[in-house]
Every structure is written in C-alpha cells, then in structure tokens.
Design an enzyme around this catalytic site. Structure first.
Site, PDB file in Angstrom:
ATOM      1  N   PHE A  30     -71.663   6.455  -7.389  1.00  9.77           N
ATOM      2  CA  PHE A  30     -71.871   7.389  -6.046  1.00  9.77           C
ATOM      3  C   PHE A  30     -72.242   6.797  -4.800  1.00  9.77           C
ATOM      4  CE2 PHE A  30     -71.922   9.606 -10.256  1.00  9.77           C
ATOM      5  CZ  PHE A  30     -70.799  10.577  -9.828  1.00  9.77           C
ATOM      6  N   ARG A  53     -72.778   4.924  -1.396  1.00 10.08           N
ATOM      7  CA  ARG A  53     -71.895   5.013   0.061  1.00 10.08           C
ATOM      8  C   ARG A  53     -72.136   3.537   0.791  1.00 10.08           C
ATOM      9  NH1 ARG A  53     -75.703   9.476   2.502  1.00 10.08           N
ATOM     10  NH2 ARG A  53     -76.989   8.073   1.773  1.00 10.08           N
ATOM     11  N   LYS A 104     -66.842  12.212 -10.976  1.00 10.16           N
ATOM     12  CA  LYS A 104     -66.621  11.257  -9.882  1.00 10.16           C
ATOM     13  C   LYS A 104     -65.639  11.915  -9.069  1.00 10.16           C
ATOM     14  CE  LYS A 104     -66.957   7.915  -7.159  1.00 10.16           C
ATOM     15  NZ  LYS A 104     -67.826   7.848  -6.001  1.00 10.16           N
ATOM     16  N   ASN A 162     -65.832  13.329  -5.064  1.00  4.29           N
ATOM     17  CA  ASN A 162     -65.444  12.592  -3.940  1.00  4.29           C
ATOM     18  C   ASN A 162     -64.282  13.889  -3.307  1.00  4.29           C
ATOM     19  OD1 ASN A 162     -66.870  10.585  -3.805  1.00  4.29           O
ATOM     20  ND2 ASN A 162     -65.268   9.074  -4.346  1.00  4.29           N
ATOM     21  N   GLY A 184     -61.954   8.652   5.728  1.00  4.00           N
ATOM     22  CA  GLY A 184     -61.391   7.366   5.812  1.00  4.00           C
ATOM     23  C   GLY A 184     -62.018   6.535   4.756  1.00  4.00           C
ATOM     24  N   CYS A 219     -62.646   5.055  -0.600  1.00  2.00           N
ATOM     25  CA  CYS A 219     -62.566   5.760  -1.438  1.00  2.00           C
ATOM     26  C   CYS A 219     -62.098   7.473  -1.432  1.00  2.00           C
ATOM     27  CB  CYS A 219     -64.129   6.341  -2.067  1.00  2.00           C
ATOM     28  SG  CYS A 219     -64.906   4.539  -2.734  1.00  2.00           S
ATOM     29  N   LYS A 233     -66.719   3.678   9.287  1.00  2.00           N
ATOM     30  CA  LYS A 233     -68.065   4.632   9.377  1.00  2.00           C
ATOM     31  C   LYS A 233     -68.833   3.366   9.800  1.00  2.00           C
ATOM     32  CE  LYS A 233     -70.408   5.416   5.499  1.00  2.00           C
ATOM     33  NZ  LYS A 233     -70.835   5.788   4.034  1.00  2.00           N
ATOM     34  N   ARG A 288     -60.806  -0.443   5.177  1.00  2.00           N
ATOM     35  CA  ARG A 288     -60.146   0.019   4.260  1.00  2.00           C
ATOM     36  C   ARG A 288     -59.883   1.654   4.723  1.00  2.00           C
ATOM     37  NH1 ARG A 288     -61.976  -1.826  -1.448  1.00  2.00           N
ATOM     38  NH2 ARG A 288     -64.021  -1.725  -0.617  1.00  2.00           N
TER      39      ARG A 288
HETATM   40  N1  LIG Z   1     -66.630   0.697  -2.337  1.00  2.00           N
HETATM   41  C1  LIG Z   1     -67.434   2.076  -2.435  1.00  2.00           C
HETATM   42  O1  LIG Z   1     -67.933   2.638  -1.705  1.00  2.00           O
HETATM   43  C2  LIG Z   1     -67.354   2.537  -3.806  1.00  2.00           C
HETATM   44  C3  LIG Z   1     -68.128   3.451  -4.326  1.00  2.00           C
HETATM   45  C4  LIG Z   1     -68.305   4.251  -5.605  1.00  2.00           C
HETATM   46  C5  LIG Z   1     -67.194   3.718  -6.419  1.00  2.00           C
HETATM   47  N2  LIG Z   1     -66.420   2.944  -6.088  1.00  2.00           N
HETATM   48  C6  LIG Z   1     -65.145   2.418  -7.007  1.00  2.00           C
HETATM   49  O2  LIG Z   1     -65.580   1.390  -7.487  1.00  2.00           O
HETATM   50  C7  LIG Z   1     -64.486   0.401  -7.837  1.00  2.00           C
HETATM   51  C8  LIG Z   1     -64.631  -0.988  -7.171  1.00  2.00           C
HETATM   52  O3  LIG Z   1     -64.817  -0.797  -5.531  1.00  2.00           O
HETATM   53  P1  LIG Z   1     -65.078  -1.876  -4.656  1.00  2.00           P
HETATM   54  O4  LIG Z   1     -65.035  -1.077  -3.335  1.00  2.00           O
HETATM   55  O5  LIG Z   1     -66.166  -2.562  -5.184  1.00  2.00           O
HETATM   56  O6  LIG Z   1     -63.891  -2.770  -4.811  1.00  2.00           O
HETATM   57  P2  LIG Z   1     -63.695  -4.308  -4.155  1.00  2.00           P
HETATM   58  O7  LIG Z   1     -62.044  -4.391  -3.890  1.00  2.00           O
HETATM   59  O8  LIG Z   1     -64.653  -4.437  -3.154  1.00  2.00           O
HETATM   60  O9  LIG Z   1     -64.095  -5.245  -5.473  1.00  2.00           O
HETATM   61  C9  LIG Z   1     -63.232  -5.463  -6.525  1.00  2.00           C
HETATM   62  C10 LIG Z   1     -63.594  -6.928  -7.058  1.00  2.00           C
HETATM   63  O10 LIG Z   1     -62.789  -6.856  -8.406  1.00  2.00           O
HETATM   64  C11 LIG Z   1     -62.406  -8.384  -8.449  1.00  2.00           C
HETATM   65  N3  LIG Z   1     -61.433  -8.436  -9.586  1.00  2.00           N
HETATM   66  C12 LIG Z   1     -60.288  -7.780  -9.723  1.00  2.00           C
HETATM   67  N4  LIG Z   1     -59.961  -8.068 -11.101  1.00  2.00           N
HETATM   68  C13 LIG Z   1     -60.820  -8.925 -11.480  1.00  2.00           C
HETATM   69  C14 LIG Z   1     -60.856  -9.703 -12.808  1.00  2.00           C
HETATM   70  N5  LIG Z   1     -59.668  -9.655 -13.499  1.00  2.00           N
HETATM   71  N6  LIG Z   1     -61.864 -10.637 -12.954  1.00  2.00           N
HETATM   72  C15 LIG Z   1     -62.582 -10.749 -11.972  1.00  2.00           C
HETATM   73  N7  LIG Z   1     -62.858 -10.289 -10.958  1.00  2.00           N
HETATM   74  C16 LIG Z   1     -61.993  -9.085 -10.744  1.00  2.00           C
HETATM   75  C17 LIG Z   1     -61.835  -8.484  -6.996  1.00  2.00           C
HETATM   76  O11 LIG Z   1     -61.514  -9.747  -6.796  1.00  2.00           O
HETATM   77  C18 LIG Z   1     -62.835  -7.920  -6.367  1.00  2.00           C
HETATM   78  O12 LIG Z   1     -63.778  -8.947  -5.615  1.00  2.00           O
HETATM   79  C19 LIG Z   1     -63.076   1.295  -7.346  1.00  2.00           C
HETATM   80  O13 LIG Z   1     -62.853   1.615  -8.502  1.00  2.00           O
HETATM   81  C20 LIG Z   1     -63.836   2.157  -6.185  1.00  2.00           C
HETATM   82  O14 LIG Z   1     -63.022   3.346  -6.167  1.00  2.00           O
HETATM   83  C21 LIG Z   1     -66.170   2.362  -4.771  1.00  2.00           C
END
Ligand SMILES: NC(=O)c1ccc[n+]([C@@H]2O[C@H](COP(=O)([O-])OP(=O)(O)OC[C@H]3O[C@@H](n4cnc5c(N)ncnc54)[C@H](O)[C@@H]3O)[C@@H](O)[C@H]2O)c1
Length: 473
Positions: free
Chosen positions: A192, A194, A247, A251, A300, A303, A363, A370
């Site tokens: 969760f 941010r 989750k 959101n 935006g 997520c 933000k 993204r």
């Molecule tokens: N960004 C946020 O604020 C946030 C908050 C809560 C939950 N989430 C969730 O968490 C998840 C990840 O989000 P994120 O923003 O960190 O994504 P991101 O795109 O920043 O990072 C994902 C990473 O995974 C790597 N990856 C993909 N396949 C792989 C593999 N087979 N082996 C090794 N590495 C691999 C990619 O290269 C990338 O670096 C999503 O489901 C998102 O919805 C994101």
C-alpha cells in the site's frame, strides 16, 4: 532469514531496502541488467525520498545486494517476494505475464521449502494460479529428471514431450533438485506504499494484509514484519482471495473519492461555488475524513488507473457489472479534457499558442510519469496545435524519452517566458511560492491556470492575473 525480492522497481527496491533495514538479509533480483549494474555501482534508478541513503547503509552493512541471477537468489532464500509489474492489457484486464514467468522461474530453482509472497497487485485467484504454475512446473521437472538415465542410454523419455519448448524449467540438471515436489506456500501480501513517500509508508503502514491458509507461512510472515508489529501496526490476516481484493478495493475507493471531489469542483465552476470550502466542510465529517478531497486534473500514476480498470474488468468476468467504477473511470478521463477546455476558454484556438506547463510527474516527490495527468494534458494540447514549454524538478529525463520535442526549461521562470498561459499541473511545493511579479513580466499574457489550487484566487487577481483553479475562481 534470507529473502529474495524478484522485481527491483518502485515496490521491490523499497521493500528490499526496508526489509534489509529491519535486519534481514535481502537479495534484490531484476532481469534489467542496466538497473542492477547501476545499483551495484552505488546508483539508484528511481527517486524516492530517503531511499538512496538507506540503500547505501544496508549495502555497507552487508544485508542488501543486487543481482540478475534469479536461480541463485531463490536457492539461497527461504522467502521469495514477487514485485514485478502487472500492467493493463488493451481491454483493461491485468496482464499477468511477468507474474507467470517469475512463478516458472521460481519453480525451476526450488531446492527446499519456500514461502512465495506476492506483493504485486493482481486479480483475485492469482495466488492459486501461482501455486498451480509452480506445482505443474515441478512435476514437469520431476518427470524430466526421472527420464535422465534413459536419455543417457540414448532412449527418448516417454514424458519428454510434455515439456514445452519455451519453458524456463526445461534444463533438468541431475543432482540440482534433490526431491520433488518441494514443499512451498504462496502468500498474498499486497503493498500500500505511495510513491513520493514510499520508504515512510513501508516503515509506518496503516495496516499489513497477509492472505494465507498456511500456519507455517503465517508465522514466517509475522516474523518478517515483527518490527512493525512492535509499533502496533494492525495486521489483517485472511485468505489469499480476500487479500487480493482488499488491494483493489482500497485503490478503487481512493480513485472514487478523488473523482467525486473533482465532479463537485466541476459543478462549482458552473455555479461559482468554492470547492475548498465544500471539501473542508465535508472533511470535518468524521465519516468522510479530509484526505483525498483535493480537486485537480484527475488521478494518475502507475496504480489507480490500471487497478480501477482491472477491477472493473475482473468484475465483468465474474458476471457483475461494477457500474460505479465504470463511471469513475470515464469521469477521470473526461477530467483531463475539461482541463484542456479551461485553457481553450482563455486562449481560444490553440494553434501556434505557447503553453507553459509546470509539473510532469503524476504527483510531487517522484520522477514517475506513468499515466501522469500532465502527460495526457500535454498530448491533448499538442493535438490542438499548441507549443509546449515545460519544467519539472525530477521528471524531465523520463518525459524526454516519450516526448522529446517539447521545450524543456531550467526552471519555472524560463518556462513562463513568452508563453500565452502558465498551467500548473503537478503540486510540487516549489510551485507554491513563485515570484509572481517576475512570472507576470515573463508571460505574454498574465493567465495562470492552477490545476492543483495552489494559490488564492483573490490574491492572484489583485496582482493583475487572469486566474482559474479547479472549482474556484
Ligand atoms: N508503484 C507503486 O506505487 C505501487 C504501490 C503498490 C503496489 N504496486 C504494485 O506492485 C507491482 C510492481 O510495481 P512497480 O511500480 O514496482 O513496477 P516497476 O515496473 O517499477 O518494477 C517491476 C520490475 O520487475 C522487473 N521484472 C519483471 N519481470 C522480471 C523477472 N522475470 N525477473 C526479474 N525481474 C523482473 C522489471 O524489470 C522491473 O524492474 C505492480 O503490480 C503494482 O501495481 C505498485
């Protein structure tokens, strides 16, 4: 307790670093070699307040390392966190390809009991899917190993045809997998945090959700999060399906709250009411709370847009039309268009007009663009024939990759120079205290459209600006 984090993005890197700071031994894995070599040479691929010094501290202490070698990291760890991306498919559903691939990679590297913890945001039933993929892959490996002596004798295994040619689990090396199937548990542990306050959020969460049916895995998860338990963080222990839906529910509710106040703000624009006073009064009602009642250009980021779409799509596949969410998604899209209408209202035909845009990140305090409202609005303005000058404290490099032809400026003042209007799109603190008399001299016409309501309309008007916010003039 050794931990591997698969996926070293916003969530994986913050999770890995903070768990290392809890005293655990963490290996962060990513398939992106550039990212890993940057981290190994002391760089940090993303901006998050306080993240860089925390990484340095834990790397120096020997508790945090970075690698592309997933197999080794999985073998040496008891707990494997999955934190890879779950982007949208064209129809809005969650794309689970990265999750499925990682599940297969983990299966191919299992040597003893593992707890596989999914932190990515995923549709309901994904924990079960991960379990099935791993069990199936293990069976394939087991059969493949069983067939090895026969192959040595030049005979074709009767099971070899079940191994898909593209599978990551094909190379069955004798002696590597001691006994199949290896015991494992899959836990749903949604995140969760941010962006912009990710380290603080991870270390001071309002809740920890653990979805599992295994007592053994639950005890291990509670041990991992013990430092948070000690500061009285509430734990919600439930089954994986409920954890996954929690989750999406959180959101989607927050996206709905933002959209609701945007709708009220749009109505204020029509009738001359002040949305700030309305939000303040609403927020004083304890049942509503003042948070997420800030009108603007629409939600935006990586997520809310994809998660609302995914929940809507998932509900439809269950035979339930989530009508409220459909309205939220469409109102949020319209909000971008209404912001462009504000610019057109003041400037008329935008062909050849120069618009100064302050803020590109979705933000403040992040370099993430993204699904940024600013990027969407810039694209709409470009379509209308406008020229864009822009500035953001952190997100310019990321924006240059997708919109190389904008005029990127050194600061707010260079951006305003010779522009027909100044549009504030991201709520960076440094945009709250602009030298307004300087801005007025630099602009061709003194128009400020403040899409985050950072300024008082009366003050700006008394300085001679044509000013408009969202839901207040
Ligand atoms: N960004 C946020 O604020 C946030 C908050 C809560 C939950 N989430 C969730 O968490 C998840 C990840 O989000 P994120 O923003 O960190 O994504 P991101 O795109 O920043 O990072 C994902 C990473 O995974 C790597 N990856 C993909 N396949 C792989 C593999 N087979 N082996 C090794 N590495 C691999 C990619 O290269 C990338 O670096 C999503 O489901 C998102 O919805 C994101």
């Amino acid at each position: 307790m050794k931990i591997a984090i698969i996926g070293t993005g916003y969530v994986g890197l913050v999770t890995g670093t903070c768990l290392a700071d809890f005293g655990l031994s963490v290996t962060c894995v990513d398939q992106d070699e550039t990212k890993i070599s940057l981290l190994n040479s002391g760089g940090v691929p993303i901006y998050e307040p306080n993240l860089a010094p925390l990484i340095e501290k834990n790397v120096s202490a020997g508790r945090l390392s970075f690698t592309t070698d997933l197999e080794k990291a999985v073998k040496q760890s008891k707990i494997i966190f999955i934190a890879v991306g779950t982007p949208s498919n064209d129809d809005g559903s969650a794309n689970l390809k990265q999750i499925e691939k990682v599940a297969q990679q983990i299966a191919a590297s299992m040597n003893e009991y593992k707890v596989i913890v999914n932190k990515s945001t995923v549709p309901i039933g994904t924990a079960t899917k991960i379990k099935e993929i791993i069990s199936k892959s293990q069976n394939v490996i087991a059969r493949s190993e069983a067939s090895l002596p026969q192959r040595k004798q030049g005979k074709q295994s009767q099971h070899s045809s079940v191994i898909p040619a593209s599978s990551h689990v094909i190379p069955a090396k004798a002696g590597i997998h001691p006994s199949f199937p290896v015991e494992f548990d899959v836990v749903s542990n949604p995140e969760f945090l941010r962006e912009g306050s990710a380290v603080y959020d991870f270390t001071h969460p309002d809740k920890i959700v653990i979805g599992t049916t295994s007592d053994k895995a639950l005890k291990i998860m509670q041990e991992i999060y013990r430092p948070l338990y000690l500061i009285d963080t509430p734990f919600v222990i439930t089954n994986p399906e409920t954890a996954e839906l929690i989750k999406y529910a959180c959101n989607s509710f927050l996206a709905t709250k933002i959209t609701f106040i945007n709708e009220i703000a749009n109505l204020c624009d029509k009738v001359g009411a002040d949305v700030h006073q309305i939000a303040k009064a609403m927020g004083l009602d304890g049942r509503i709370s003042p948070k997420f009642l800030h009108p603007g250009p629409g939600y935006g980021g990586s997520c809310f847009p994809k998660d609302t779409e995914a929940l809507y799509h998932f509900s439809s596949t269950c035979g339930y039309e989530f009508k409220l969410l459909k309205g939220v998604i469409s109102a949020n899209k319209r909000q971008r268009e209404l912001m462009v209408e504000k610019v057109k209202y003041h400037l008329g035909d935008l062909k050849g007009k120069t618009i100064a845009i302050l803020g590109l990140a979705f933000k403040q305090n992040t370099d993430d663009i993204r699904k940024s409202p600013s990027i969407d609005i810039i694209k709409l303005l470009l379509k209308e024939g406008a020229r864009i000058r822009c500035f953001d404290p952190l997100a310019m490099d990321n924006t240059k990759k997708i919109l190389p032809d904008l005029t990127y400026c050194q600061d707010e003042y260079e951006t305003a120079q010779e522009s027909d209007a100044l549009v504030i799109v991201t709520e960076w603190n440094q945009f709250r205290n602009l030298d307004l008399s300087k801005i007025k001299k630099l602009l061709k016409t003194p128009i400020i459209l403040d899409l985050r309501n950072l300024y008082e309309p009366a003050t700006l008007k008394s300085l001679g600006f044509i000013y408009e916010g969202v839901g207040r003039r």
